[in-house]
Design a protein around this motif. Structure first.
Motif, short mmCIF file in Angstrom:
data_model
loop_
_atom_site.label_atom_id
_atom_site.label_comp_id
_atom_site.label_asym_id
_atom_site.label_seq_id
_atom_site.Cartn_x
_atom_site.Cartn_y
_atom_site.Cartn_z
N TYR A 169 -4.60 -13.47 -5.94
CA TYR A 169 -3.42 -12.82 -5.54
C TYR A 169 -3.44 -11.45 -6.19
CZ TYR A 169 1.52 -11.92 -5.39
OH TYR A 169 2.68 -11.09 -5.10
N SER A 176 -4.53 -3.80 -2.46
CA SER A 176 -3.34 -3.38 -1.57
C SER A 176 -2.80 -2.05 -1.92
CB SER A 176 -2.17 -4.32 -1.60
OG SER A 176 -2.14 -4.98 -0.22
N VAL A 193 6.79 -1.54 -4.66
CA VAL A 193 5.81 -2.82 -3.73
C VAL A 193 5.12 -3.56 -4.89
CG1 VAL A 193 4.22 -3.11 -2.45
CG2 VAL A 193 5.89 -2.00 -1.68
N LEU B 168 7.28 -3.04 3.50
CA LEU B 168 5.96 -2.70 2.97
C LEU B 168 5.39 -3.86 2.30
CD1 LEU B 168 7.14 0.90 1.27
CD2 LEU B 168 5.60 0.40 3.05
N TYR B 169 6.10 -4.65 1.60
CA TYR B 169 5.46 -5.57 0.95
C TYR B 169 4.91 -6.76 1.93
CZ TYR B 169 5.00 -9.87 -2.04
OH TYR B 169 4.41 -10.87 -2.72
N ALA B 172 2.12 -5.45 3.86
CA ALA B 172 0.94 -5.19 2.92
C ALA B 172 0.11 -6.90 2.66
CB ALA B 172 1.14 -4.67 1.45
N GLN B 173 0.93 -7.70 2.67
CA GLN B 173 0.52 -9.18 2.45
C GLN B 173 -0.20 -9.64 3.79
OE1 GLN B 173 0.40 -10.23 -0.38
NE2 GLN B 173 1.69 -8.48 -1.13
N SER B 176 -3.52 -7.97 3.63
CA SER B 176 -4.37 -8.29 2.71
C SER B 176 -5.17 -9.56 2.95
CB SER B 176 -3.33 -8.49 1.42
OG SER B 176 -4.06 -8.06 0.34
N GLU B 179 -7.82 -9.30 5.51
CA GLU B 179 -9.20 -8.58 4.91
C GLU B 179 -9.73 -9.73 4.12
OE1 GLU B 179 -10.62 -5.90 4.86
OE2 GLU B 179 -9.20 -4.49 5.73
N VAL B 193 -2.77 -18.13 -1.26
CA VAL B 193 -2.50 -16.65 -1.73
C VAL B 193 -1.23 -16.29 -1.02
CG1 VAL B 193 -3.36 -14.30 -1.83
CG2 VAL B 193 -4.66 -16.33 -2.55
N ALA B 197 2.55 -15.07 -2.13
CA ALA B 197 3.25 -13.71 -1.96
C ALA B 197 4.51 -14.08 -1.14
CB ALA B 197 2.23 -13.18 -0.82
#
Lengths: 202, 202
Positions: A169, A176, A193, B168-169, B172-173, B176, B179, B193, B197
DNA sequence: AGCTTAAAATACTAACGGGTATTTATTTAT
DNA sequence: ATAAATAAATACCCGTTAGTATTTTAAGCT
């Protein structure tokens, strides 16, 4: 042992500075991406002939590997050291945050992280660069995991999140943030963030 | 209006299926990256001549844009719709989680997310593809933000995190996780993970 | 049949990629 | 001075790229 030490050497003295080429290569791959800049272009930017680069680094893969390793050693190593040094958990978290929020532009550095981008475009890489990227990633994850383990045993990490999960994480959050930075996000967006991400530990 | 409708048309009847080429292009860019496959290669894979592709899509940028838009419409739209539909917050979170944890291999889909990879390698893209990627990203962020606003007003989102930050968070998660998936992470790692988050919201 | 329209297919261009053979320059050793 | 060694620089090779000019094929229209 190579800069000027003890060997007068035999043939024509070399004028090409490996360090200089490496510096240009790191900057170039960092700023333009590992597939966004050619050896032709790097040799042009460094003011060095192409065969010189091949003599020094073997091939493109060798140059990319050397650049990545140089990047890891100069930019990333201090961060990893924080994990192995025995600083308190909260202080190490602060070091992580400082690293992520460092203003690259203000320091003349490209945005983003070469290690992250190389890991992400792994199948555009040769064997050497890929191996170096993988190895560093594994070491980092391992370091994070052990760091969390130690924090747990010292009672500085109260949560019952598995260490492996927490390590993955945190690694993901740093990557990120580096991507957000490269996309031109505002500094305070980045900060909010990332701190939100870290709030899972408190 | 083009497949077989009303026009006998004048010249030689076209045999090239735009949809077929588009499907191959989406798969190719998705699996190999937007810079990892050439038009030559796509025309080969689709069994279509290169000028045919240029006649249909104009240039490489046009093909990438068309592929991205097709990807957004088929793969991503259902997810975005969940945000605008008035399902309860927790249920929408579950839909997000289901999307992230979907087993691509089992469905014959490449790992990762084309929208994410195109956003990440934005400076390898032409104007059209870049604009389409940016536009979708903005719409998604906006959709997330409004979704969170609505959840707050309905008391389903208790935290005092700014909606913009939360949007935004979450974005991004998801990126992520995509990826991690592409890097071959295990399904349960991904799950742990991602759920970690999301735990910032509870 | 012959003309027009439009697509398909082949063949091409110019630039650029990674990598190298070859020549030229600069040094030490004899 | 001359030979040996080694680096630098130029020029090259070959494959691939995005994009296109040209020719061929298949239809409708008159």
């Amino acid at each position: 042992m190579n800069t000027k030490g003890n060997k007068p050497a035999r043939g024509r003295p070399k004028t090409m500075s490996r360090d200089h080429v490496l510096k240009i290569a790191v900057e170039s791959y960092w700023a333009d991406g590992p597939t966004g800049v050619s050896i032709n272009e790097i040799s042009r930017r460094a003011g060095v002939s192409k065969p010189g680069i091949y003599r020094e680094f073997g091939n493109e893969d060798g140059l990319k590997q050397a650049a990545l390793i140089a990047y890891q050693a100069t930019i990333l190593a201090p961060l990893v050291d924080v994990l192995t040094d025995d600083v308190p958990f909260g202080q190490a978290l602060q070091a992580l945050t400082d690293f992520v929020l460092l203003d690259h532009k203000a320091h003349g550095l490209p945005d983003g992280c070469l290690q992250v981008t190389m890991c992400r475009s792994k199948d555009d890489l040769g064997m050497l660069a890929r191996q170096s990227a993988d190895k560093f990633r594994e070491q980092t994850l391992c370091g994070l995991e052990q760091w969390i383990e130690r924090a747990k045993s010292k009672g500085q990490f109260a949560s019952n999140i598995p260490s492996r999960t927490a390590a993955l994480y945190i690694d993901a959050q740093i990557a990120s943030a580096m991507e957000l930075q490269k996309q031109g996000a505002a500094q305070d967006e980045l900060e909010h963030v990332f701190k939100l991400a870290l709030s899972v530990f408190s």
